[in-house]
Design a protein around this motif. Sequence first.
Motif, PDB file in Angstrom:
ATOM      1  N   HIS A   1      60.591  55.655  29.562  1.00  0.00           N
ATOM      2  CA  HIS A   1      61.502  56.323  28.632  1.00  0.00           C
ATOM      3  C   HIS A   1      62.907  56.328  29.226  1.00  0.00           C
ATOM      4  O   HIS A   1      63.079  56.262  30.434  1.00  0.00           O
ATOM      5  CB  HIS A   1      61.043  57.760  28.368  1.00  0.00           C
ATOM      6  N   THR A   2      63.912  56.449  28.377  1.00  0.00           N
ATOM      7  CA  THR A   2      65.296  56.469  28.875  1.00  0.00           C
ATOM      8  C   THR A   2      65.691  57.842  29.397  1.00  0.00           C
ATOM      9  O   THR A   2      66.645  57.956  30.159  1.00  0.00           O
ATOM     10  CB  THR A   2      66.275  56.075  27.760  1.00  0.00           C
ATOM     11  N   ASP A   3      64.985  58.891  28.966  1.00  0.00           N
ATOM     12  CA  ASP A   3      65.320  60.276  29.335  1.00  0.00           C
ATOM     13  C   ASP A   3      66.772  60.594  28.998  1.00  0.00           C
ATOM     14  O   ASP A   3      67.468  61.299  29.736  1.00  0.00           O
ATOM     15  CB  ASP A   3      65.031  60.535  30.820  1.00  0.00           C
TER      16      ASP A   3
ATOM     17  N   ILE B   1      70.781  52.024  35.700  1.00  0.00           N
ATOM     18  CA  ILE B   1      70.028  50.796  35.475  1.00  0.00           C
ATOM     19  C   ILE B   1      68.596  51.212  35.149  1.00  0.00           C
ATOM     20  O   ILE B   1      67.952  51.902  35.945  1.00  0.00           O
ATOM     21  CB  ILE B   1      70.022  49.899  36.729  1.00  0.00           C
ATOM     22  N   ILE B   2      68.092  50.803  33.975  1.00  0.00           N
ATOM     23  CA  ILE B   2      66.788  51.296  33.525  1.00  0.00           C
ATOM     24  C   ILE B   2      65.806  50.143  33.379  1.00  0.00           C
ATOM     25  O   ILE B   2      66.096  49.126  32.752  1.00  0.00           O
ATOM     26  CB  ILE B   2      66.905  52.063  32.191  1.00  0.00           C
ATOM     27  N   VAL B   3      64.616  50.344  33.940  1.00  0.00           N
ATOM     28  CA  VAL B   3      63.512  49.389  33.850  1.00  0.00           C
ATOM     29  C   VAL B   3      62.375  50.051  33.088  1.00  0.00           C
ATOM     30  O   VAL B   3      61.936  51.133  33.483  1.00  0.00           O
ATOM     31  CB  VAL B   3      62.993  48.996  35.247  1.00  0.00           C
ATOM     32  N   GLY B   4      61.902  49.447  31.993  1.00  0.00           N
ATOM     33  CA  GLY B   4      60.653  49.889  31.402  1.00  0.00           C
ATOM     34  C   GLY B   4      60.630  50.479  30.011  1.00  0.00           C
ATOM     35  O   GLY B   4      59.553  50.555  29.416  1.00  0.00           O
ATOM     36  N   PRO B   5      61.752  50.931  29.423  1.00  0.00           N
ATOM     37  CA  PRO B   5      61.668  51.553  28.096  1.00  0.00           C
ATOM     38  C   PRO B   5      61.345  50.533  26.999  1.00  0.00           C
ATOM     39  O   PRO B   5      61.609  49.337  27.151  1.00  0.00           O
ATOM     40  CB  PRO B   5      63.068  52.134  27.875  1.00  0.00           C
TER      41      PRO B   5
ATOM     42  N   GLN C   1      63.251  52.766  22.255  1.00  0.00           N
ATOM     43  CA  GLN C   1      63.936  53.709  23.141  1.00  0.00           C
ATOM     44  C   GLN C   1      65.358  53.241  23.429  1.00  0.00           C
ATOM     45  O   GLN C   1      66.303  54.022  23.406  1.00  0.00           O
ATOM     46  CB  GLN C   1      63.160  53.836  24.452  1.00  0.00           C
ATOM     47  N   ARG C   2      65.503  51.968  23.699  1.00  0.00           N
ATOM     48  CA  ARG C   2      66.827  51.431  24.010  1.00  0.00           C
ATOM     49  C   ARG C   2      67.801  51.634  22.855  1.00  0.00           C
ATOM     50  O   ARG C   2      68.982  51.925  23.055  1.00  0.00           O
ATOM     51  CB  ARG C   2      66.735  49.944  24.332  1.00  0.00           C
TER      52      ARG C   2
END
Length: 257
Positions: free
Chosen positions: A82-84, A114-118, A122-123
């Motif tokens: 999740h981006t939170d 830098i976000i990995v996984g959403p 979510q993005r």
Amino acid sequence: MSGAYDLEPLMEGQDFDLVDCQDICGKEFICSEEAQKEISQRMADYAPEGIHLDDSGNYHYLTKLWTDRLTAPFSLVLIDHHTDMRREAFDGILTCGNWVRVMLERNPYLKKVIIVGPTENQRSTIDGCYRSRVQFISEEDLLTEEGWKRFSKVHLKEPVYISIDKDVLNHDSAITDWDQGNICLDDLKRLLDSIFKNEKVIGMDICGEYSEAHDLIDAQEGGLLNENTNVEILEEVKLEGWSLNHLSRHCRLCSPA
């Protein structure tokens, strides 16, 4: 925070200090101002430079409390399903779902996230005003060191703080309180290897323990799987020469065994 680590006995051999926060009210999902003050006070003897295990994803806002104490520019590498960055109904509150947004708004030293996984959904929910400071890692960049180097050259100029929520992992690698992603543990370890080899890492925290088990067998199975994943992540960090012994402090936010 919840006592989840009581079901992970192998973690006792990892030389962590225990900080008991179970008695604090107003801390689950939403962290009240009073709870923030009390938790911060109990964290005061521990520096953000180190490895911190922060219990379940219900308390992922602890990353904000750790990084609030940094006094030089940094970027956050968030490995999470999740981006939170949720916009809450009421302004001014801190939750496990909005802490990244709060950091972007309030922390003058945070340059990029830098976000990995959403998921793609979510993005798409990220407000336009944040998009110049939030970047996502493609699968290509995730899987190879060369891919990370290309990504880093463009997007990273500062030291990084790493925050991992195990809900980014598939069900063979972790059991968490939230819906989960599809990344396998080997891919996560490969990404960490690339980051530690190419960036100056300030500190790291790990959350995503299983605290909503419905029975003892369920809890034990979740604890055993998550414990194995935590140990493998820590071993990967040690392989990069970032041993626990040379870090300034390290802490596990739970109840003493």
